[in-house]
Motif scaffolding. Sequence first.
Motif, PDB file in Angstrom:
ATOM      1  N   MET A   1       0.876  -1.218  -0.021  1.00 36.18           N
ATOM      2  CA  MET A   1      -0.156  -0.054  -0.121  1.00 36.18           C
ATOM      3  C   MET A   1       0.994   1.216   0.003  1.00 36.18           C
ATOM      4  SD  MET A   1      -2.480   1.443   3.015  1.00 36.18           S
ATOM      5  CE  MET A   1      -1.131   1.592   3.889  1.00 36.18           C
ATOM      6  N   PHE A   2       0.727   2.103  -0.879  1.00 31.30           N
ATOM      7  CA  PHE A   2       1.331   3.263  -0.884  1.00 31.30           C
ATOM      8  C   PHE A   2       0.608   4.354  -0.216  1.00 31.30           C
ATOM      9  CE2 PHE A   2       3.943   6.635  -2.033  1.00 31.30           C
ATOM     10  CZ  PHE A   2       3.093   7.859  -2.694  1.00 31.30           C
ATOM     11  N   MET A   3       1.235   5.055   0.942  1.00 29.80           N
ATOM     12  CA  MET A   3       0.533   5.867   1.763  1.00 29.80           C
ATOM     13  C   MET A   3       1.202   7.328   1.929  1.00 29.80           C
ATOM     14  SD  MET A   3      -2.364   6.376   3.837  1.00 29.80           S
ATOM     15  CE  MET A   3      -2.559   4.642   4.695  1.00 29.80           C
ATOM     16  N   ASN A   4       0.639   8.313   1.318  1.00 34.34           N
ATOM     17  CA  ASN A   4       1.174   9.653   1.279  1.00 34.34           C
ATOM     18  C   ASN A   4       1.107  10.317   2.676  1.00 34.34           C
ATOM     19  OD1 ASN A   4      -1.592  10.258   0.991  1.00 34.34           O
ATOM     20  ND2 ASN A   4      -1.305  11.882  -0.140  1.00 34.34           N
ATOM     21  N   ASP A   5       1.312  11.695   2.621  1.00 34.30           N
ATOM     22  CA  ASP A   5       1.170  12.219   4.004  1.00 34.30           C
ATOM     23  C   ASP A   5       0.020  12.576   4.208  1.00 34.30           C
ATOM     24  OD1 ASP A   5       3.908  12.156   4.679  1.00 34.30           O
ATOM     25  OD2 ASP A   5       4.514  14.304   3.666  1.00 34.30           O
ATOM     26  N   TYR A   6      -0.979  12.668   3.465  1.00 38.77           N
ATOM     27  CA  TYR A   6      -2.376  13.140   3.531  1.00 38.77           C
ATOM     28  C   TYR A   6      -3.483  12.396   2.904  1.00 38.77           C
ATOM     29  CZ  TYR A   6       0.418  17.345   3.984  1.00 38.77           C
ATOM     30  OH  TYR A   6       1.453  18.323   4.473  1.00 38.77           O
ATOM     31  N   PRO A   7      -3.606  11.226   3.734  1.00 36.97           N
ATOM     32  CA  PRO A   7      -4.550  10.341   3.212  1.00 36.97           C
ATOM     33  C   PRO A   7      -6.184  10.956   3.381  1.00 36.97           C
ATOM     34  CG  PRO A   7      -3.298   9.328   5.079  1.00 36.97           C
ATOM     35  CD  PRO A   7      -3.006  10.931   4.937  1.00 36.97           C
ATOM     36  N   ASP A   8      -6.696  10.762   2.024  1.00 36.01           N
ATOM     37  CA  ASP A   8      -8.089  10.967   1.552  1.00 36.01           C
ATOM     38  C   ASP A   8      -9.108  10.159   1.548  1.00 36.01           C
ATOM     39  OD1 ASP A   8     -10.460  12.483   0.701  1.00 36.01           O
ATOM     40  OD2 ASP A   8      -9.316  13.414  -0.922  1.00 36.01           O
ATOM     41  N   ILE A   9     -10.004   9.874   2.601  1.00 42.25           N
ATOM     42  CA  ILE A   9     -10.861   8.526   2.660  1.00 42.25           C
ATOM     43  C   ILE A   9     -11.951   8.730   1.705  1.00 42.25           C
ATOM     44  CG2 ILE A   9      -9.555   8.023   4.765  1.00 42.25           C
ATOM     45  CD1 ILE A   9     -13.245   8.285   5.100  1.00 42.25           C
ATOM     46  N   HIS A  10     -12.383   9.962   1.252  1.00 42.39           N
ATOM     47  CA  HIS A  10     -13.459  10.131   0.695  1.00 42.39           C
ATOM     48  C   HIS A  10     -13.642  11.177  -0.426  1.00 42.39           C
ATOM     49  CE1 HIS A  10     -17.895   9.264  -0.098  1.00 42.39           C
ATOM     50  NE2 HIS A  10     -17.888  10.328  -0.257  1.00 42.39           N
ATOM     51  N   THR A  11     -13.502  10.864  -1.602  1.00 38.52           N
ATOM     52  CA  THR A  11     -13.351  11.869  -2.610  1.00 38.52           C
ATOM     53  C   THR A  11     -14.040  11.585  -3.872  1.00 38.52           C
ATOM     54  OG1 THR A  11     -11.986  13.327  -3.930  1.00 38.52           O
ATOM     55  CG2 THR A  11     -11.127  11.155  -3.883  1.00 38.52           C
ATOM     56  N   HIS A  12     -14.489  12.438  -4.719  1.00 39.82           N
ATOM     57  CA  HIS A  12     -15.169  12.351  -6.071  1.00 39.82           C
ATOM     58  C   HIS A  12     -14.259  12.704  -7.022  1.00 39.82           C
ATOM     59  CE1 HIS A  12     -19.218  11.112  -4.329  1.00 39.82           C
ATOM     60  NE2 HIS A  12     -18.714  11.899  -3.230  1.00 39.82           N
ATOM     61  N   ARG A  13     -13.069  12.858  -6.561  1.00 39.41           N
ATOM     62  CA  ARG A  13     -12.100  13.482  -7.808  1.00 39.41           C
ATOM     63  C   ARG A  13     -11.455  12.340  -8.006  1.00 39.41           C
ATOM     64  NH1 ARG A  13      -9.706  18.718  -4.510  1.00 39.41           N
ATOM     65  NH2 ARG A  13      -8.963  17.074  -3.472  1.00 39.41           N
ATOM     66  N   ASP A  14     -11.091  12.169  -9.450  1.00 42.69           N
ATOM     67  CA  ASP A  14     -10.340  10.880  -9.737  1.00 42.69           C
ATOM     68  C   ASP A  14      -9.250  11.038 -10.644  1.00 42.69           C
ATOM     69  OD1 ASP A  14     -11.953  11.380 -11.846  1.00 42.69           O
ATOM     70  OD2 ASP A  14     -12.832   9.273 -12.254  1.00 42.69           O
ATOM     71  N   MET A  15      -8.893  12.419 -10.780  1.00 45.04           N
ATOM     72  CA  MET A  15      -8.032  12.811 -12.129  1.00 45.04           C
ATOM     73  C   MET A  15      -6.409  12.854 -11.638  1.00 45.04           C
ATOM     74  SD  MET A  15      -9.949  13.245 -14.406  1.00 45.04           S
ATOM     75  CE  MET A  15      -8.787  13.896 -15.645  1.00 45.04           C
ATOM     76  N   GLU A  16      -6.273  13.071 -10.152  1.00 44.05           N
ATOM     77  CA  GLU A  16      -4.932  12.903  -9.645  1.00 44.05           C
ATOM     78  C   GLU A  16      -4.452  11.459  -9.436  1.00 44.05           C
ATOM     79  OE1 GLU A  16      -5.966  16.311  -6.437  1.00 44.05           O
ATOM     80  OE2 GLU A  16      -7.286  14.598  -7.337  1.00 44.05           O
TER      81      GLU A  16
END
Length: 213
Positions: A1-16
């Motif tokens: 699992m790759f984990m960055n500094d700022y986990p975002d557990i719910h988003t509707h943005r899928d471009m990044e």
Amino acid sequence: MFMNDYPDIHTHRDMETDGFRIINCSPDAFAPRPEHWYSVGVHPWSLRDDVPQEVWERLQAAVAHSQVLAVGEAGLDKLADAPMTLQETAFIHQAKIADAAGKPLVVHLVKATESLLRLKKELKPRVPWIIHGFRGKAQLAGELLRHGFYLSFGAKFQAETVRSVLLSRLFIETDESHAPVAGIYEKVASVRQIPLADLCEAVRINVQSVFFH
């Protein structure tokens, strides 16, 4: 699992493509891309009539996918057009799917706390239930925490509430906001008067515990 500094557990943005985020989508829209994580569910706003069996079959198939970490967002919303009886039926179905899969349930909650608590008592879930985008007061947060919920905070929240929630029960998300997730972390850390690194580490631990147990 790759984990960055700022986990975002719910988003509707899928471009990044960089960093850890859980992208939310409907069963019809689920088309997983490599190295992305998802939650899949039937939102109460999308309910118009009884959910067709093929939608439930697509949801079952999606939830079995290794890149799907959670079911939802399932919800109870008294401001939605769908009658509460229909919303509860769809919610119960998704809660049972989550329990059978051993994956957490992401909950959309608007003015229906009593119904949610009743269903949790009746269903006795084995998996965590996470209320996303929580904007309620500290008193409501305390009641939900006592019933075992996790709370996820987005760009808009009540400062007193964020200060009151145990770090071990807290997540952070962007949802539909265009605000950078790092900015939300900075705001929460400032409100709680703790180092940003401590907040990030606490959420990473929660992500590991809840979504990768």
